[in-house]
Design an enzyme around this catalytic site. Structure first.
Site: not given
Ligand code: PLP
Length: 396
Positions: A154, A327
């Site tokens: 991400n 996040c």
């Molecule tokens: N996994 C990855 C690689 C992400 O980029 C994200 C969110 O940024 C998530 C999981 C989590 O997804 P959600 O925001 O729908 O909980």
């Protein structure tokens, strides 16, 4: 230079598209039935849920009965990992393999399991942000329950060798889950052909609303229930179905996967122009492999500045960008992803992530490339770190 508004943070979230919103709207008022009710209003809601399930399945090369709707990508990751852990612990398998630079939805779930008697091996990544599948082969043991490796990172957008990893897992008889939250809609995926056992995705990264996700579970895997209660999702995940969100996810994934190659042919040259333009600044480096990365992603470290200050100045110029994961921003710790590819703390702090889609035009790219050098110059002129660097002193 006229100020523009440019959203270059699609890896953080995306806007609900017109197409998705239009499809969702009837299910808030006229079509508000509970999908479990037997009268027509309920049956229609159920039908809409099943149509969406078919769309998600088709987009992934799966069967509809292999798709479960969840509340988000994080829930899908939690379910796949904790569920497999519970399932395999019964067979005495309490070892999990993941990578050091997963999203926290995976890392924190693994840490949770470590506190509950599981052992986790964290596979390192190269300085280009790529995993070596052979490291996974070496890490697999008799008691390995699951390998969980993200499809695309991400922060730095690097795409992992998923087919090779899946093949190794199958050869060794170990289940393989991938967090494909950042990959879906940007890379062609066919879970059956690729040998993926479980895959997590999230709606809000592909123009559906926030708070809807899905988990693909290959048929034959008896993943235990995650949310207990009613019999929704074939008794596997309780909770009255969020019909509008599910309908929206179906439409969103269909749209996102309609012409991936066509979209990428537009996005990639613009992204490359951004990379080359920003790298003209001295003391910058591209984080992550240049080619094996998501088409819209660039992540560049700009030494001598603070990422947060850069984001604020970009915001004042109408540019939405990110420094590390959305996040984790707000935290003063440098990104675990950037540290995992070997960046020093000070360098990791000055990183910029842009994640663009095809609505970021060539003129927008020109604008970004005009704004960034000015903003960076301004920040460096005020930076004690930069001053020390220019005097040849150690600053970290
Ligand atoms: N996994 C990855 C690689 C992400 O980029 C994200 C969110 O940024 C998530 C999981 C989590 O997804 P959600 O925001 O729908 O909980």
């Amino acid at each position: 230079m006229e100020k523009r508004f440019i959203y270059a943070d699609n890896a953080a979230t995306t806007a609900v598209s017109e197409e998705v919103l239009t499809a969702m709207l009837p299910y808030f008022r006229e079509g508000y039935g509970n999908a479990s009710s037997i009268y027509k209003l309920g049956r229609d809601a159920q039908k809409a849920v099943e149509t969406a399930r078919e769309k998600v399945a088709k987009a992934l090369g799966a069967e509809p009965r292999e798709i479960y709707f969840t509340s988000c990508g994080s829930e899908s990751d939690n379910w796949a990992i904790k569920g497999t852990a519970e399932l395999m612990a019964k067979k005495g398998k309490k070892h999990i393999i993941t990578s050091v630079f997963e999203h926290h939805a995976v890392l924190h779930t693994c840490e949770y399991l470590e506190k509950h008697g599981f052992e986790v091996t964290y596979i390192p990544v190269s300085d280009k942000g790529l995993l070596d599948p052979e490291d996974i082969r070496k890490a697999i043991r008799e008691d390995t329950a699951l390998v969980t490796i993200m499809y695309a990172n991400n922060e730095i957008g690097t795409i992992q060798p998923i087919d090779e990893i899946a093949a190794i897992c199958h050869e060794k008889g170990v289940l393989f889950h991938t967090d494909a939250v950042q990959a879906v809609g940007h890379i062609d995926i066919d879970v059956h052909k690729q040998g993926i056992d479980m895959l997590s995705l999230s709606g809000h990264k592909i123009h559906a609303q926030k708070g809807i996700g899905a988990l693909y579970v290959r048929k034959g895997i008896a993943l235990p229930n995650f949310v207990h209660g009613g019999g929704q999702e074939r008794g596997k995940r309780a909770g009255t179905e969020n019909v509008p969100a599910i309908v929206g996810l179906g439409v969103a994934i269909e749209a996102a996967t309609r012409d991936i190659a066509g979209k990428n042919a537009v996005i990639t040259p613009r992204r490359n122009r951004l990379i080359d333009g920003i790298l003209k600044l001295p003391y910058t480096r591209l984080n992550g492999d240049r080619d094996k990365r998501l088409p819209g992603n660039l992540n560049i470290s700009i030494e001598g500045i603070e990422g947060e200050s850069l984001l604020l100045l970009l915001d004042m110029n109408g540019i939405c960008a990110s420094s590390g994961s959305a996040c984790t921003s707000g935290s003063l710790d440098p990104s675990h992803v950037l540290l995992s590819i070997g960046l020093e703390h000070a360098v990791a702090h000055g990183s910029l992530r842009l994640s663009i889609e095809e609505n970021v035009t060539d003129e927008d790219v020109d604008y970004i490339l005009e704004v960034i050098p000015k903003v960076v110059d301004r920040l460096r002129s005020m930076s004690p770190v930069w001053e020390k660097m220019m005097k040849g002193q150690k600053y970290a």
